[in-house]
Design an enzyme around this catalytic site. Structure first.
Site, PDB file in Angstrom:
ATOM      1  N   HIS A 102      74.520  33.394  66.930  1.00  0.00           N
ATOM      2  CA  HIS A 102      73.216  33.160  67.438  1.00  0.00           C
ATOM      3  C   HIS A 102      72.500  34.375  66.970  1.00  0.00           C
ATOM      4  O   HIS A 102      73.515  35.152  66.970  1.00  0.00           O
ATOM      5  CB  HIS A 102      73.083  33.173  69.461  1.00  0.00           C
ATOM      6  CG  HIS A 102      73.669  31.474  70.219  1.00  0.00           C
ATOM      7  ND1 HIS A 102      75.302  31.677  69.821  1.00  0.00           N
ATOM      8  CD2 HIS A 102      73.200  30.550  70.744  1.00  0.00           C
ATOM      9  CE1 HIS A 102      75.350  30.845  70.662  1.00  0.00           C
ATOM     10  NE2 HIS A 102      74.508  29.981  71.164  1.00  0.00           N
ATOM     11  N   ASP A 105      74.465  37.120  68.827  1.00  0.00           N
ATOM     12  CA  ASP A 105      75.750  37.524  68.579  1.00  0.00           C
ATOM     13  C   ASP A 105      75.718  39.014  67.940  1.00  0.00           C
ATOM     14  O   ASP A 105      76.822  39.320  68.064  1.00  0.00           O
ATOM     15  CB  ASP A 105      75.652  36.349  68.481  1.00  0.00           C
ATOM     16  CG  ASP A 105      75.477  34.803  69.479  1.00  0.00           C
ATOM     17  OD1 ASP A 105      75.916  35.435  70.982  1.00  0.00           O
ATOM     18  OD2 ASP A 105      75.754  33.749  69.091  1.00  0.00           O
TER      19      ASP A 105
END
Length: 439
Positions: A102, A105
């Site tokens: 993501h 992240d």
């Protein structure tokens, strides 16, 4: 600090089923040819950044238990850089070809849309360098439209159009980053695209907004020349009471309603299938039937609770049935198996990250070998084909003829004085074939 975290571990290699080395693969021989294709190309395995490198080992009752170097202190630019370096180094140590992320992240924390975009752009620059350094590829990217409090009522289904617009900015940047990094797919994970109570929810508005959002994403994909697949990940609930992407069948109906059935496929997760009251192979079979099987998140749940526990897969029988459906679908094109799984909260050592992934890799590889053996044997496939064989005959053909009416079929039954005889489905024999597979 991240460069030394895995320094004591050698690259994981295949040593065969008789190996006693806990840091070796027993079944995953990436160059072994199975049904005419290398095992690595069949499985296209990926490591996720979020559970493996972002989750600190916390739960709703307690703080994180892990002591990874990049978890110490704030998620600033140095910590984010360290985390990225550790992630790509780990994927190389496992000798797996792909990773997934993501946007949040891989980047440092940032407030405000301008700072957010700048931080993510810096992360993408670094990931490009790391991919080249470690020889790894991106299976798919996705934007996190669920963690920040602004998304408490969803992203694309939020009642506030300003939140919708912020989400559009994240997805635009993440889709373009995925394209730049050579990603094979882009996933829209609707973590909060649903409702907690119907009392304050206008379902029709939210569905139309969701459909509009997905159409815009597809349009942008074509505008920038991204040739990968757009994926939706079905999930029935949790954290919301009900999510609009409940399962594969409801997702396909949604895609048809908004004219996207030829543009978007599904990223199926094993744990989400069981949360919806289905089996993993059921969801894969549905996706195969509708022609929308894109990619798979490899994990499992715990049957003693209803939570999305995201444990590493360890059931060879479950993965035999899953791989049978993937092979029946013709295998992956852009997709693969992403380990959307996390070690348990008490598994605090670096070696536990290896054990979780090695076990999951071998489970899936063994499932592939067993499914391939069943297909090569042909007994189960022959029985399935013969069971429906009469649909290729005169009556079956007539039933599907566009000029045939309901009355025509009923008259046929009367004219031929039909007396259908029961035929065994031989379920126990089918189950025995799975149980007795030798691989």
């Amino acid at each position: 600090m991240s460069a030394s975290y895995f320094k004591d571990f050698e690259t994981v290699q295949f040593e065969g089923r008789d190996s006693t080395n806990p840091f070796a693969y027993r079944y995953y021989d990436k160059d072994r040819v199975v049904l005419g294709k290398r095992m690595e190309d069949h499985l296209r395995m990926a490591v996720c950044v979020w559970h493996t490198f972002c989750w600190p080992g916390s739960d709703v009752f307690g703080a994180g238990t892990f002591d990874r170097p990049w978890h110490r202190g704030a998620n600033d630019a140095d910590a984010a850089r360290s985390k990225r370096e550790a992630a790509l180094a780990f994927v190389e140590k496992l000798d797996l070809p792909f990773y997934c992320f993501h946007d949040v992240d891989v980047m440092a924390d940032a407030d405000g849309i301008g700072a957010f975009r700048k931080s993510f752009a810096e992360a993408v620059d670094h990931l490009e360098e790391l991919q080249a350094k470690h020889g790894r590829k991106l299976l798919w990217g996705t934007a996190n439209l669920f963690s920040n409090p602004r998304y408490m009522a969803g992203g694309a289904t939020n009642p506030d159009p300003e939140v919708y617009a912020w989400g559009a900015s994240q997805v635009r940047d993440c889709l373009e980053a995925t394209h730049r990094l050579g990603g094979a797919n882009y996933v829209l994970w609707g973590g909060r695209e649903g409702y907690d109570t119907i009392l304050n929810t206008e379902i029709g508005v939210e569905l139309d907004n969701f459909g509009r959002f997905l159409n815009l994403v597809v349009e942008h994909k074509h505008r920038i020349g991204f040739e990968g697949t757009i994926l939706i990940e079905p999930k029935p609930h949790e954290p919301t009471k009900h999510q609009y992407d409940f399962d594969t069948q409801s997702v396909f109906a949604f895609l048809q309603r908004y004219g996207l059935e030829n543009e978007v496929k599904v990223n199926i997760e094993a744990n989400h299938a069981t949360l919806g009251g289905h089996s993993f192979e059921h969801e894969l079979a549905m996706a195969r039937t509708f022609g929308i099987l894109g990619s798979v998140d490899a994990n499992r749940g715990d049957y003693q609770n209803g939570w999305d526990t995201d444990q590493f897969p360890n059931s060879v029988e479950e993965w035999t049935l899953a791989m049978l459906e993937v092979l029946r679908a013709g295998g992956f094109t852009d997709g693969g198996f992403n380990f959307d799984a996390k070690v348990r909260r008490q598994s605090i050592d670096a070696e536990d990250l290896f054990h979780g992934h090695i076990g999951g890799v071998d489970t899936i590889a063994r499932g592939l070998l067993r499914a391939a053996e069943m297909i090569e044997d042909g007994a189960l496939e022959d029985f399935r084909r013969d069971r429906y064989g009469d649909w290729s005959g005169s009556l079956g053909t007539m039933i599907h003829d566009k000029g045939t009416s309901l009355a025509d079929i009923a008259d046929y039954a009367v004219k031929h004085d039909l007396d259908p005889q029961r035929r065994s489905g031989r379920q126990e024999w089918c189950e025995n074939i799975v149980a007795r597979t030798r691989s």
